[in-house]
Design a protein around this motif. Sequence first.
Motif, PDB file in Angstrom:
ATOM      1  N   LEU A 156       0.805  -1.220   0.000  1.00  0.00           N
ATOM      2  CA  LEU A 156       0.000   0.000   0.000  1.00  0.00           C
ATOM      3  C   LEU A 156       0.839   1.271   0.000  1.00  0.00           C
ATOM      4  CD1 LEU A 156      -2.808  -1.024   2.519  1.00  0.00           C
ATOM      5  CD2 LEU A 156      -2.757  -1.265   0.029  1.00  0.00           C
ATOM      6  N   LEU A 157       2.020   1.213   0.608  1.00  0.00           N
ATOM      7  CA  LEU A 157       2.874   2.392   0.655  1.00  0.00           C
ATOM      8  C   LEU A 157       3.932   2.379  -0.432  1.00  0.00           C
ATOM      9  CD1 LEU A 157       3.322   2.683   4.518  1.00  0.00           C
ATOM     10  CD2 LEU A 157       2.161   4.322   3.052  1.00  0.00           C
ATOM     11  N   GLY A 158       4.259   1.181  -0.930  1.00  0.00           N
ATOM     12  CA  GLY A 158       5.227   1.070  -2.016  1.00  0.00           C
ATOM     13  C   GLY A 158       6.576   1.635  -1.640  1.00  0.00           C
ATOM     14  N   SER A 159       7.103   2.506  -2.497  1.00  0.00           N
ATOM     15  CA  SER A 159       8.436   3.076  -2.273  1.00  0.00           C
ATOM     16  C   SER A 159       8.463   4.041  -1.103  1.00  0.00           C
ATOM     17  CB  SER A 159       8.915   3.809  -3.534  1.00  0.00           C
ATOM     18  OG  SER A 159       8.004   4.854  -3.869  1.00  0.00           O
ATOM     19  N   SER A 160       7.272   4.441  -0.583  1.00  0.00           N
ATOM     20  CA  SER A 160       7.243   5.345   0.566  1.00  0.00           C
ATOM     21  C   SER A 160       7.877   4.684   1.776  1.00  0.00           C
ATOM     22  CB  SER A 160       5.790   5.735   0.891  1.00  0.00           C
ATOM     23  OG  SER A 160       5.197   6.357  -0.216  1.00  0.00           O
ATOM     24  N   ALA A 161       7.603   3.384   1.924  1.00  0.00           N
ATOM     25  CA  ALA A 161       8.260   2.637   2.987  1.00  0.00           C
ATOM     26  C   ALA A 161       9.604   2.184   2.436  1.00  0.00           C
ATOM     27  CB  ALA A 161       7.409   1.443   3.406  1.00  0.00           C
ATOM     28  N   GLY A 162      10.489   3.160   2.294  1.00  0.00           N
ATOM     29  CA  GLY A 162      11.709   2.954   1.544  1.00  0.00           C
ATOM     30  C   GLY A 162      12.606   1.857   2.051  1.00  0.00           C
ATOM     31  N   GLY A 163      12.477   1.514   3.335  1.00  0.00           N
ATOM     32  CA  GLY A 163      13.375   0.512   3.867  1.00  0.00           C
ATOM     33  C   GLY A 163      12.878  -0.899   3.718  1.00  0.00           C
ATOM     34  N   PHE A 164      11.710  -1.109   3.073  1.00  0.00           N
ATOM     35  CA  PHE A 164      11.157  -2.454   3.031  1.00  0.00           C
ATOM     36  C   PHE A 164      11.923  -3.331   2.060  1.00  0.00           C
ATOM     37  CE2 PHE A 164       8.533  -5.826   1.422  1.00  0.00           C
ATOM     38  CZ  PHE A 164       8.098  -6.409   2.599  1.00  0.00           C
ATOM     39  N   SER A 165      12.213  -4.539   2.539  1.00  0.00           N
ATOM     40  CA  SER A 165      12.843  -5.565   1.723  1.00  0.00           C
ATOM     41  C   SER A 165      12.732  -6.858   2.507  1.00  0.00           C
ATOM     42  CB  SER A 165      14.326  -5.222   1.469  1.00  0.00           C
ATOM     43  OG  SER A 165      15.035  -5.216   2.696  1.00  0.00           O
ATOM     44  N   ALA A 166      13.210  -7.938   1.910  1.00  0.00           N
ATOM     45  CA  ALA A 166      13.224  -9.211   2.643  1.00  0.00           C
ATOM     46  C   ALA A 166      14.069  -9.071   3.908  1.00  0.00           C
ATOM     47  CB  ALA A 166      13.775 -10.315   1.743  1.00  0.00           C
ATOM     48  N   ASP A 167      15.153  -8.294   3.817  1.00  0.00           N
ATOM     49  CA  ASP A 167      16.004  -8.079   4.995  1.00  0.00           C
ATOM     50  C   ASP A 167      15.244  -7.325   6.083  1.00  0.00           C
ATOM     51  OD1 ASP A 167      18.103  -9.356   3.796  1.00  0.00           O
ATOM     52  OD2 ASP A 167      19.048  -7.521   3.056  1.00  0.00           O
ATOM     53  N   SER A 168      14.387  -6.389   5.673  1.00  0.00           N
ATOM     54  CA  SER A 168      13.594  -5.650   6.650  1.00  0.00           C
ATOM     55  C   SER A 168      12.648  -6.579   7.389  1.00  0.00           C
ATOM     56  CB  SER A 168      12.783  -4.550   5.956  1.00  0.00           C
ATOM     57  OG  SER A 168      13.630  -3.635   5.320  1.00  0.00           O
ATOM     58  N   LEU A 169      12.011  -7.479   6.658  1.00  0.00           N
ATOM     59  CA  LEU A 169      11.104  -8.436   7.284  1.00  0.00           C
ATOM     60  C   LEU A 169      11.853  -9.326   8.258  1.00  0.00           C
ATOM     61  CD1 LEU A 169       8.282  -9.624   7.473  1.00  0.00           C
ATOM     62  CD2 LEU A 169       8.813 -11.084   5.508  1.00  0.00           C
ATOM     63  N   VAL A 170      13.025  -9.777   7.859  1.00  0.00           N
ATOM     64  CA  VAL A 170      13.837 -10.610   8.753  1.00  0.00           C
ATOM     65  C   VAL A 170      14.215  -9.829  10.005  1.00  0.00           C
ATOM     66  CG1 VAL A 170      16.069 -11.766   9.010  1.00  0.00           C
ATOM     67  CG2 VAL A 170      14.724 -12.079   6.915  1.00  0.00           C
ATOM     68  N   ALA A 279       3.955   0.038  20.743  1.00  0.00           N
ATOM     69  CA  ALA A 279       5.132  -0.813  20.965  1.00  0.00           C
ATOM     70  C   ALA A 279       5.512  -1.590  19.716  1.00  0.00           C
ATOM     71  CB  ALA A 279       4.861  -1.778  22.124  1.00  0.00           C
ATOM     72  N   SER A 280       4.516  -2.057  18.953  1.00  0.00           N
ATOM     73  CA  SER A 280       4.810  -2.776  17.708  1.00  0.00           C
ATOM     74  C   SER A 280       5.103  -1.819  16.555  1.00  0.00           C
ATOM     75  CB  SER A 280       3.626  -3.672  17.320  1.00  0.00           C
ATOM     76  OG  SER A 280       3.390  -4.662  18.284  1.00  0.00           O
ATOM     77  N   GLY A 281       4.357  -0.723  16.488  1.00  0.00           N
ATOM     78  CA  GLY A 281       4.480   0.186  15.362  1.00  0.00           C
ATOM     79  C   GLY A 281       5.800   0.934  15.302  1.00  0.00           C
ATOM     80  N   LEU A 282       6.319   1.348  16.458  1.00  0.00           N
ATOM     81  CA  LEU A 282       7.560   2.133  16.464  1.00  0.00           C
ATOM     82  C   LEU A 282       8.750   1.386  15.873  1.00  0.00           C
ATOM     83  CD1 LEU A 282       7.318   4.030  19.870  1.00  0.00           C
ATOM     84  CD2 LEU A 282       7.230   5.016  17.584  1.00  0.00           C
ATOM     85  N   PRO A 283       9.051   0.168  16.350  1.00  0.00           N
ATOM     86  CA  PRO A 283      10.210  -0.513  15.750  1.00  0.00           C
ATOM     87  C   PRO A 283      10.002  -0.858  14.281  1.00  0.00           C
ATOM     88  CG  PRO A 283       9.042  -1.976  17.256  1.00  0.00           C
ATOM     89  CD  PRO A 283       8.486  -0.615  17.463  1.00  0.00           C
ATOM     90  N   MET A 284       8.759  -1.190  13.899  1.00  0.00           N
ATOM     91  CA  MET A 284       8.501  -1.476  12.488  1.00  0.00           C
ATOM     92  C   MET A 284       8.740  -0.240  11.632  1.00  0.00           C
ATOM     93  SD  MET A 284       5.087  -3.839  12.549  1.00  0.00           S
ATOM     94  CE  MET A 284       5.028  -5.402  13.445  1.00  0.00           C
ATOM     95  N   ALA A 285       8.281   0.916  12.108  1.00  0.00           N
ATOM     96  CA  ALA A 285       8.468   2.154  11.354  1.00  0.00           C
ATOM     97  C   ALA A 285       9.938   2.504  11.217  1.00  0.00           C
ATOM     98  CB  ALA A 285       7.709   3.296  12.029  1.00  0.00           C
ATOM     99  N   SER A 286      10.703   2.272  12.275  1.00  0.00           N
ATOM    100  CA  SER A 286      12.130   2.602  12.224  1.00  0.00           C
ATOM    101  C   SER A 286      12.849   1.761  11.181  1.00  0.00           C
ATOM    102  CB  SER A 286      12.765   2.405  13.603  1.00  0.00           C
ATOM    103  OG  SER A 286      12.745   1.042  13.981  1.00  0.00           O
ATOM    104  N   VAL A 287      12.381   0.519  10.989  1.00  0.00           N
ATOM    105  CA  VAL A 287      12.987  -0.348   9.981  1.00  0.00           C
ATOM    106  C   VAL A 287      12.492   0.017   8.579  1.00  0.00           C
ATOM    107  CG1 VAL A 287      13.138  -2.723   9.135  1.00  0.00           C
ATOM    108  CG2 VAL A 287      13.335  -2.258  11.588  1.00  0.00           C
ATOM    109  N   LEU A 288      11.191   0.269   8.447  1.00  0.00           N
ATOM    110  CA  LEU A 288      10.592   0.486   7.135  1.00  0.00           C
ATOM    111  C   LEU A 288      10.845   1.876   6.571  1.00  0.00           C
ATOM    112  CD1 LEU A 288       7.124  -1.250   7.704  1.00  0.00           C
ATOM    113  CD2 LEU A 288       9.105  -2.175   6.497  1.00  0.00           C
ATOM    114  N   PHE A 289      10.885   2.901   7.458  1.00  0.00           N
ATOM    115  CA  PHE A 289      10.989   4.285   6.989  1.00  0.00           C
ATOM    116  C   PHE A 289      12.357   4.910   7.216  1.00  0.00           C
ATOM    117  CE2 PHE A 289       6.475   3.598   7.624  1.00  0.00           C
ATOM    118  CZ  PHE A 289       5.916   4.181   6.500  1.00  0.00           C
TER     119      PHE A 289
END
Length: 355
Positions: A156-170, A279-289
């Motif tokens: 839904l965010l595409g390139s906006s969540a610039g840090g997303f990748s398989a490594d980000s999920l891991v 608690a869940s959103g903050l660390p995810m955002a730091s990785v994704l954005f």
Amino acid sequence: MKHLRRPSWLPIDPYILLLLGTVGLAALMPARGTGADVASGASTAAIAFLFFLYGARLSTREALDGLKHWRLHGTVLACTFVIFPLLGLAARGLVPVLLTHPLYQGLLFLTLVPSTIQSSIAFTSIARGNVPAAICAGSFSSLVGIVVTPLLAAALLGSSAGGFSADSLVQIVLQLLVPFVAGQLLRRWIGGFVARHKKVLGLVDRGSILLVVYTAFSEGMVQGIWHQVSPVRLGGLLVVEAVLLAVMLILTWYGGRALRFDREDRIAIQFAGSKKSLASGLPMASVLFGAHASLAVLPLMLFHQMQLMVCAVIAKRRSHDPEAAEAEDEGEGEVTASGSAGPSRTAVGTGTRSR
């Protein structure tokens, strides 16, 4: 020792004031250079420890029993990962009238985050709802969100969540899921200690979130992104979030009634299905954005504070419902008649009264 209580004249939870104070501290004295690296490492460790405690607190038997009530948990997951994101997508029409594009991205990310655990349990308990169901619903949502939230963000965010990748999920799985599983595995040996010291560990929970907030907003200050947000835009964001919360509270309550859930289950659905986890959103955002995480989590942080204040009022009102008093009286009558002191009002994992 006497428990610390919020003064009756103070309408805002002190923890919300601490969150705001932490943002102010980050604005005045942001972490830079080596200090930023230390703060980032400490916040990562703190969140991992927080999810380790979540795992240590959740009884494996309770979780398995909770799976039996699949309709309730399916409803909460649908609210969290389907209805919320659809409302977030609908808010795209508010750009640029009320929201800037970066604020909208943060709002959309907010709708993808898992539900809360602790506050859902607390409010469900106050309102005399199905507490075991709230425990399981919050925990299941957090576990599912570790995988689903990054995937939804990518879609839904595409390139906006610039840090997303398989490594980000891991990275997210390692930071959140692995500590949770470790807590579950070690619960046999440390569960009693965690239960005995839950108040002290509760301070650790809240301190962890404050540390992550400080780290994220410090990075935002260093990157100089705050000139993108004006008071007018913040006001517009608050209005949109108030409407979003109101819609979800109404849908979860009356939707639960339409699905023929009883009162205790509807309370658990309302509080677990209408809230989002900081608690869940903050660390995810730091990785994704990455460097833009502070602006991305601003809508989540504001929504988190709003949901705490509104749900506290609703829980208090629910506790005084005539239906709640009647259910309590019925439960006490059943205990007296059977001569047993065991729980009778709510059956674990089912949300139905013993009959």
